[in-house]
Structures are given as C-alpha cells and as structure tokens.
Design a protein around this motif. Sequence first.
Motif, PDB file in Angstrom:
ATOM      1  N   UNK A 128       0.815  -1.223   0.000  1.00  0.00           N
ATOM      2  CA  UNK A 128       0.000   0.000   0.000  1.00  0.00           C
ATOM      3  C   UNK A 128       0.849   1.275   0.000  1.00  0.00           C
ATOM      4  N   UNK A 129       2.041   1.207   0.591  1.00  0.00           N
ATOM      5  CA  UNK A 129       2.924   2.385   0.573  1.00  0.00           C
ATOM      6  C   UNK A 129       3.620   2.510  -0.779  1.00  0.00           C
ATOM      7  N   UNK A 130       3.953   1.369  -1.370  1.00  0.00           N
ATOM      8  CA  UNK A 130       4.526   1.400  -2.724  1.00  0.00           C
ATOM      9  C   UNK A 130       3.523   2.032  -3.682  1.00  0.00           C
ATOM     10  N   UNK A 131       2.237   1.723  -3.483  1.00  0.00           N
ATOM     11  CA  UNK A 131       1.198   2.289  -4.350  1.00  0.00           C
ATOM     12  C   UNK A 131       1.097   3.804  -4.210  1.00  0.00           C
ATOM     13  N   UNK A 132       1.540   4.317  -3.071  1.00  0.00           N
ATOM     14  CA  UNK A 132       1.528   5.774  -2.864  1.00  0.00           C
ATOM     15  C   UNK A 132       2.837   6.427  -3.334  1.00  0.00           C
ATOM     16  N   UNK A 133       3.656   5.638  -4.044  1.00  0.00           N
ATOM     17  CA  UNK A 133       4.910   6.198  -4.556  1.00  0.00           C
ATOM     18  C   UNK A 133       6.135   5.655  -3.853  1.00  0.00           C
ATOM     19  N   UNK A 134       5.940   4.960  -2.739  1.00  0.00           N
ATOM     20  CA  UNK A 134       7.065   4.315  -2.054  1.00  0.00           C
ATOM     21  C   UNK A 134       8.199   5.282  -1.768  1.00  0.00           C
ATOM     22  N   UNK A 138       8.158  11.588  -0.366  1.00  0.00           N
ATOM     23  CA  UNK A 138       8.860  12.069   0.822  1.00  0.00           C
ATOM     24  C   UNK A 138       8.203  11.573   2.125  1.00  0.00           C
ATOM     25  N   UNK A 139       6.905  11.332   2.084  1.00  0.00           N
ATOM     26  CA  UNK A 139       6.198  10.869   3.292  1.00  0.00           C
ATOM     27  C   UNK A 139       6.721   9.529   3.794  1.00  0.00           C
ATOM     28  N   UNK A 140       7.446   8.811   2.952  1.00  0.00           N
ATOM     29  CA  UNK A 140       7.970   7.515   3.362  1.00  0.00           C
ATOM     30  C   UNK A 140       8.800   7.651   4.645  1.00  0.00           C
ATOM     31  N   UNK A 141       9.464   8.785   4.813  1.00  0.00           N
ATOM     32  CA  UNK A 141      10.299   8.990   6.007  1.00  0.00           C
ATOM     33  C   UNK A 141       9.432   8.969   7.260  1.00  0.00           C
ATOM     34  N   UNK A 142       8.240   9.553   7.166  1.00  0.00           N
ATOM     35  CA  UNK A 142       7.360   9.602   8.343  1.00  0.00           C
ATOM     36  C   UNK A 142       6.679   8.259   8.588  1.00  0.00           C
ATOM     37  N   UNK A 143       6.282   7.596   7.506  1.00  0.00           N
ATOM     38  CA  UNK A 143       5.721   6.242   7.663  1.00  0.00           C
ATOM     39  C   UNK A 143       6.761   5.335   8.312  1.00  0.00           C
TER      40      UNK A 143
END
Length: 440
Positions: A128-134, A138-143
């Motif tokens: 699901x995070x890959x689907x959001x651009x992985x 930039x939000x990946x850092x917060x996830x």
Amino acid sequence: MQFTRKDFPEDFLFGVATSSYQIEGHAFGGAGRTHWDDFAATPGNVVRAENGDRACDHYHRFEADLDLVKAAGLDAYRFSTSWARVLPEGRGAVNQEGLDFYDRLTDAMLERGIKPCATLYHWELPSPLADLGGWRNRDVAHWFGDFTEVLMKRIGDRMYSVAPINEPWCVAWLSHFMGFHAPGLRDIRATARAMHHVLIAHGRAIEVMRGLGMQNLGGVFNMEWATPANDTDDARHAAELYDGIYNRWFAGGVFKGEYPQIVLDGLEPHMPANWQDDFGLITQKLDWCGLNYYTRKVIAPTKGAWPSLEEVEGPLPKTFMDWEIYPQGLSQFLTRLATEYTGDTPLYVTENGMAAPDPLVDGGVDDQDRIAYLDDHLAEVRRAIAGGAPVKGYFAWSLLDNYEWSLGYEKRFGLVHVDFDTLERTPKASYHALMRALTE
Ligand code: GBH
C-alpha cells in the motif's frame, strides 16, 4: 580457518547476518503484501518467478536456527524486521502476531546469550505504501518513523544495536535506476528522489529511537571498489562517478551532510525542492557504521546517457555470482571510512560472504572456496585494525542459504545448507571451520 579469536581484539564480535524476507516465510503470521511479492509475481523479474512465501520457514524454525548460531560460538546475530509483518498496510493497524514474533525471536537470542542486532528495513516495502509512490514519496520517512516507533516500543529495550536501513544504494539506485529490484523502475527522477528520501528516512528513524532513549544506533552501507577499466581519463572519470554514486553519496550524506558534486552534476535537476535543508535530519550522530562488502567492479565509459558508464568483466577469480574476489577492497574501505568519514566511530563488517554451487554430497557440503574467501577477508579486517581502523566486529553473510532476491533460490550464500524441498538444514564445512576457529 587461518585465525582464532586471539588474532582479534578481545571484545571483537563475530556474528552472522540474515534478512526477514529472505528467510522467514512471508506467507505466515499475518504479514501484509510487499512490493517484493508484487515484483516477483511479474514475469521476467525473478528467476522462475520465485518469492519469499515460504523461504526457509524461519518463522516456525527460528529456535533451531538460533541453536545453530549459538553452537558455532558466534556472539551476535544480525537479523531484519519486516515492516509488513508488523503493519500489514504499512500504516495504522498493528498485526500483534507480527510484534509477538519479533518479541519471541529477541528473547530466544537473549536466552542463548546471542546479541540481537536489528536492521529495520531490508527491502520489503508494504505494497500500500509502494502504491503511494514508495521511496519516491517524501512521506515515506514519516511512515518509516512510525513503524520504527511501534516496533521499538516493543523490542527496543533488548536490542544490542539497531540500524534503520540495509544498503541505501540498493533501495535507491538498484531499484529505481537499474530496475533489478522492486519496484523495478528505470527512471532518473524517481532515482534522485529515492537517493534522498532513503537518507531522510534513515535520519527520521534514528531520531525516533533517540526519543525512546535507545543507544548503539548505526547505519549499514554497501560499498564496492571501482577500478577504471584502462588508463584513460574517461575511464578514470567513469570509475570516480561510480564511486560517487555507489559509495560516497550515502557516506557523504550521512557523515558529512553533503553529496558528491560529480553525482549532483547528473541528479541535481531531478532532486526534490529544498533538498539541502534536510541534512540536519540526515546527519543524526551515529554510534557505529556498518559496511557490507562483497566485491569490486571494473568500470568503463560508454557513449550512452548519464552516467555513461558500464561494468565490464575483470580478470580476478569470480564467485558463483560472477563477482570478482577482491579481499583488499575490504581493508581499503574500512581505512577509507575511518580516515574520510567516521573517525573514531566503531566500524563493523555487517555482511561479507560468497555464493557457491554447494552440492550436498554424502550428507555434507565441502565448501573449501567459501572457507578461503572468509579467511582472506578476515585477514583484511586484521590488516585494517593493525592500521588503526576501529573495527569492532564481523558478520558473515549468511547463516542459511536463502531467497537471493532476483536470483531466486539458486544462489547459495549460507554457512548452513538448506534443502528447499524438505527445509532440512545441513551445516557446511565452512560452518564447522568457523566453529573450530571461534571455540578452540
Ligand atoms: C547483499 O547486498 C544483501 O544485503 C543481501 O540481502 C544479499 O543476499 C547479498 O547481498 C548477496 O547478494 O550489481 O548486477 O552485480 C550486497 C550488495 C549490491 C549485491 C548489488 C547485489 C546487484 C547485482 N548488492 N548487487 S549486480
């Protein structure tokens, strides 16, 4: 082996390394889907489209596997944790069964007197995070920071050491520029973003763990020596650029707060806005630095698009991966890290090892070439220590034959052979040799 513990400093740690997706069996215990499951399911990406659904079934066999670590006389076990096992959607709802697994795994190490050395991310991003651009987002850092917090609140009190991310180069370049790993992109804009976001995520996770009062936090970087294919300026430039992309970008970002200009020349137009402002987060102080070292590359210039270079065949003996065996590179990197990047910060070799065909003959595997490989590299560790590099430990890759990513199950790196039909474990000659060296 040509060494005993007496040849190393008294507190030197010997360990083995593994990673979650490569050994656990991702189909078990309520783990969510990851971009590696998606990547492997797309024909052409992975040999025989194999995936980590069952792998070594370590999820059910971890106690026996840790018995093997213990019996070898090893001090430490470097393992990784699966984000999607803990948070099946990548964010939000927690899979208690996943947290329970890492809790039991940790206690099983401590019961055996083995130091738990965790890596929080070894390449399986929740789908699901890959689907959001992985890693492009930039939000990946917060996830990633949120995942770190959930997991470390449960097991952080018992870790000997933690690193956020295994091999940022692989997460970024190998996966977004070369397309060899999930998500399989060949896109320079995606690459520039991933090259930067992976280091922000590293910094954010360190910040979260400091907030929880944790210590002995580090980073794990893969490095390859780049040798120019010939004695021309073009070849020297190509090798310098390869060194910049592969080695200096990540070490420079984390330890100096700067990226090499030779790489920025190609990537800067594709970088996210105000990237220079992120170095405060990226350069969190680290307690140790880990180096994963396997090989060198011989680099030649090409006429193609930036970075206009290619790997060409070199003259040295090769492993079953076709990687040249170049032990000197290990002492060269340890020395270079200490002199140019990390100073007095303790260094660890967090991965080193080789693939071999390793046939099972008469109930055993006589992997003399692996014994020689480990010996030659451990000699280079001693050379670096003698030269003043503060090297505090060495982890062999890997405990078990396992899922070798795009190459499926046919490349064997283990000290212990795994029969992927019966899942039976058979310690190889290298395992027995290491045990003798560590316990005699
Ligand atoms: C390690 O990475 C990984 O951490 C581990 O999961 C893996 O099992 C182990 O390697 C063995 O492969 O550039 O075309 O030759 C080591 C660094 C760098 C090795 C990229 C694979 C890609 C293939 N990796 N390399 S290529």
